[in-house]
Design an enzyme around this catalytic site. Structure first.
Site, PDB file in Angstrom:
ATOM      1  N   PHE A  55       0.860  -1.188   0.000  1.00 21.59           N
ATOM      2  CA  PHE A  55       0.000   0.000   0.000  1.00 21.59           C
ATOM      3  C   PHE A  55       0.892   1.232   0.000  1.00 21.59           C
ATOM      4  O   PHE A  55       1.653   1.457   0.936  1.00 21.59           O
ATOM      5  CB  PHE A  55      -0.954   0.061   1.205  1.00 21.59           C
ATOM      6  CG  PHE A  55      -1.855   1.271   1.108  1.00 21.59           C
ATOM      7  CD1 PHE A  55      -3.029   1.247   0.376  1.00 21.59           C
ATOM      8  CD2 PHE A  55      -1.475   2.479   1.708  1.00 21.59           C
ATOM      9  CE1 PHE A  55      -3.822   2.377   0.239  1.00 21.59           C
ATOM     10  CE2 PHE A  55      -2.271   3.617   1.572  1.00 21.59           C
ATOM     11  CZ  PHE A  55      -3.449   3.570   0.838  1.00 21.59           C
ATOM     12  N   ASP A 113       9.374   3.191   2.037  1.00 24.31           N
ATOM     13  CA  ASP A 113       8.147   3.928   2.329  1.00 24.31           C
ATOM     14  C   ASP A 113       7.856   3.766   3.817  1.00 24.31           C
ATOM     15  O   ASP A 113       7.285   2.775   4.252  1.00 24.31           O
ATOM     16  CB  ASP A 113       6.986   3.397   1.482  1.00 24.31           C
ATOM     17  CG  ASP A 113       5.683   4.163   1.757  1.00 24.31           C
ATOM     18  OD1 ASP A 113       5.638   4.938   2.740  1.00 24.31           O
ATOM     19  OD2 ASP A 113       4.715   3.977   1.002  1.00 24.31           O
ATOM     20  N   LYS A 158       2.348  11.162   7.233  1.00 28.66           N
ATOM     21  CA  LYS A 158       1.552  10.901   8.428  1.00 28.66           C
ATOM     22  C   LYS A 158       2.105  11.603   9.684  1.00 28.66           C
ATOM     23  O   LYS A 158       1.895  12.793   9.853  1.00 28.66           O
ATOM     24  CB  LYS A 158       1.379   9.402   8.618  1.00 28.66           C
ATOM     25  CG  LYS A 158       0.502   8.811   7.491  1.00 28.66           C
ATOM     26  CD  LYS A 158      -0.040   7.423   7.756  1.00 28.66           C
ATOM     27  CE  LYS A 158      -1.094   7.081   6.708  1.00 28.66           C
ATOM     28  NZ  LYS A 158      -0.733   5.995   5.817  1.00 28.66           N
TER      29      LYS A 158
HETATM   30  C1  PLP Z   1      -0.916   6.040   4.331  1.00 30.80           C
HETATM   31  C2  PLP Z   1       0.181   5.560   3.488  1.00 30.80           C
HETATM   32  C3  PLP Z   1       0.517   6.177   2.272  1.00 30.80           C
HETATM   33  C4  PLP Z   1      -0.324   7.263   1.657  1.00 30.80           C
HETATM   34  O1  PLP Z   1      -0.420   8.404   2.434  1.00 30.80           O
HETATM   35  P1  PLP Z   1      -1.601   9.463   2.146  1.00 30.80           P
HETATM   36  O2  PLP Z   1      -1.249  10.629   3.026  1.00 30.80           O
HETATM   37  O3  PLP Z   1      -2.886   8.808   2.530  1.00 30.80           O
HETATM   38  O4  PLP Z   1      -1.540   9.793   0.703  1.00 30.80           O
HETATM   39  C5  PLP Z   1       1.621   5.716   1.584  1.00 30.80           C
HETATM   40  N1  PLP Z   1       2.360   4.693   2.057  1.00 30.80           N
HETATM   41  C6  PLP Z   1       2.069   4.069   3.209  1.00 30.80           C
HETATM   42  C7  PLP Z   1       2.945   2.960   3.686  1.00 30.80           C
HETATM   43  C8  PLP Z   1       0.966   4.470   3.966  1.00 30.80           C
HETATM   44  O5  PLP Z   1       0.657   3.822   5.091  1.00 30.80           O
END
Ligand code: PLP
Length: 426
Positions: free
Chosen positions: A146, A233, A274
């Site tokens: 994700f 990520d 986040k």
């Molecule tokens: C939440 C998330 C995203 C996307 O972030 P948004 O601010 O919702 O666009 C990307 N990578 C990971 C691992 C995430 O948990």
């Protein structure tokens, strides 16, 4: 209608239902206030927040230092665009690059934007530094990933719900099994057009899949051997969530005694979002060293709001809170306690198959099918009992409270969770 007018939960849900696009399926709770580890609904009922807005609110709801920095900056200067300099961005960039030990930072707003940015940097680096022929670069990603919701990002998702009828998709991605060094090696062998490997240190949305010991270090070594960028990520796993400043930590300045001794897994490209703002404001960033970030020149990439003064002020405050309150250390300690207590429960349980996670990013596997409503029903019962969590992938419940929780509160939560699960024992 005034925002100050009293509204009931039913009323708020009806409004969203009628006037909002139906792109989420929320738990039926309407929150109107938050403080630390707690949130309150419009009827005044108090809950422990065990989602933390998908790990954005690591520093706790409405942290006074973060809110203070935001309000102060909002009253001074909010947005200039990058057409001009502002007097906060550089300070944030210095603070963040020193914290995470990279030469440079590129500021964006949402996690998806930061992932897109990392992909663009990786491709440009591949053509200009690695010498891959134009338009031939490929980036390896993992199954069940994700990384966000843009058209390019969903192009390499394998979630049918996220993809169906959103094509045509972006080319240039190779999907391999997560947690398999063999799969990575095979994808890298005899393919000189691979530019990067994009990976989540723990797959959060997939259900908190923690890879085998040594996977990340092994993957980094393979990337190095093949001259491929290792792109982490850490939008969900970063900023102390997993008991370290980063889940790939090993070379950080968090002074966390649990940090040292592990093999150093320093990503070539680090993606944060986040909790980089503590949930107060959308702040995301890509970090890399000069040899990589240097490929980005004026006009190549940008964002009207990225790096705005409020975001920069909030970002600095959010990182300050993580360090000053030793939230990585707290997440480490409380995570150990949480899993050991839940393991005890799981041993005698027919409803829970397993508990897994790292730091305060954990999940339980419900003993039922993905299609069943059991996990949802458990979350509804948890809500009744004063704790908010949400199922992911049907039969998995993620538990990720704010990291400002104390031991007494965590024990209270464990008691709520085990008491609730007890109701579902067969
Ligand atoms: C939440 C998330 C995203 C996307 O972030 P948004 O601010 O919702 O666009 C990307 N990578 C990971 C691992 C995430 O948990």
């Amino acid at each position: 209608m005034s925002v100050l007018e009293k509204i009931t939960s039913e009323g708020a849900i009806a409004l969203e239902d009628k006037y909002g696009a139906h792109n989420y399926h929320p738990l039926p709770v309407v929150l109107s206030r938050g403080e630390g580890v707690f949130v309150w609904d419009v009827e005044g009922k108090k809950y422990y927040d065990f989602l933390s807005a998908y790990s954005a609110v690591n520093q706790g709801h409405c942290h006074p230092k973060i809110v203070g920095a935001m309000v102060n900056q909002a009253q001074t200067l909010t947005l200039t665009s990058r057409a001009f300099y502002n007097d906060v961005l550089g300070r944030f960039e210095k603070y963040a690059t020193e914290t995470f030990k990279f030469d440079k930072l590129l500021p964006m707003n949402t996690g998806a934007e930061a992932v897109e940015t990392a992909l663009k940097i990786c491709r440009k680096w591949a053509y200009e530094k690695k010498g891959i022929p134009e338009n031939q670069a490929q980036i390896i990603v993992c199954k069940n990933n994700f990384h966000g919701r843009t058209t390019t990002i969903i192009s390499f998702s394998n979630d049918p719900v996220a993809r169906k009828n959103f094509g045509p998709f972006t080319e240039g991605f190779i999907k391999i099994e997560y947690d398999s060094l063999q799969a990575l090696e095979e994808a890298l062998e005899n393919n000189s057009n691979v530019a990067g490997f994009l990976v989540e240190p723990i797959q959060g949305e997939a259900g908190v899949y923690v890879p085998s010991e040594g996977y990340l270090a092994g993957a980094k070594a393979l990337c190095e051997k093949h001259g491929v960028l290792f792109i982490a990520d850490e939008v969900q796993t970063g900023i102390a969530r997993t008991g370290r400043l980063l889940a790939t930590c090993g070379n950080c300045s968090c002074a966390d005694k649990h940090c040292s001794g592990t093999p150093e897994i320093k990503p070539d490209v680090l993606i944060l979002g986040k909790a980089l703002s503590g949930g107060a404001y959308p702040v995301s960033a890509v970090l890399a060293n000069d040899d990589i970030m240097g490929v980005i020149r004026p006009g190549n990439h940008g964002s009207t709001f990225g790096g705005n003064p409020i975001a920069a002020a909030v970002g600095m405050a959010a990182l300050d809170v993580i360090k000053n309150e030793e939230l990585a250390q707290n997440a480490f300690k409380l995570g150990e306690l949480f899993r050991s207590e839940l393991h005890k429960f799981v041993e005698g349980s027919t409803i829970v198959n397993a508990v897994r996670g790292k730091g305060l990013l954990n999940a339980i596997l419900i003993n039922d099918t993905e299609e069943s409503s059991t996990a949802w029903d458990i979350c509804m019962a948890l809500k009744e009992n004063g704790l908010l969590a949400k199922p992911t992938h049907g039969n998995i419940i993620r538990f990720a409270p704010p990291l400002v929780m104390n031991k007494e509160q965590l024990l209270d939560c464990i008691s709520i969770i085990t008491r609730t699960l007890q109701q579902f024992e067969k």
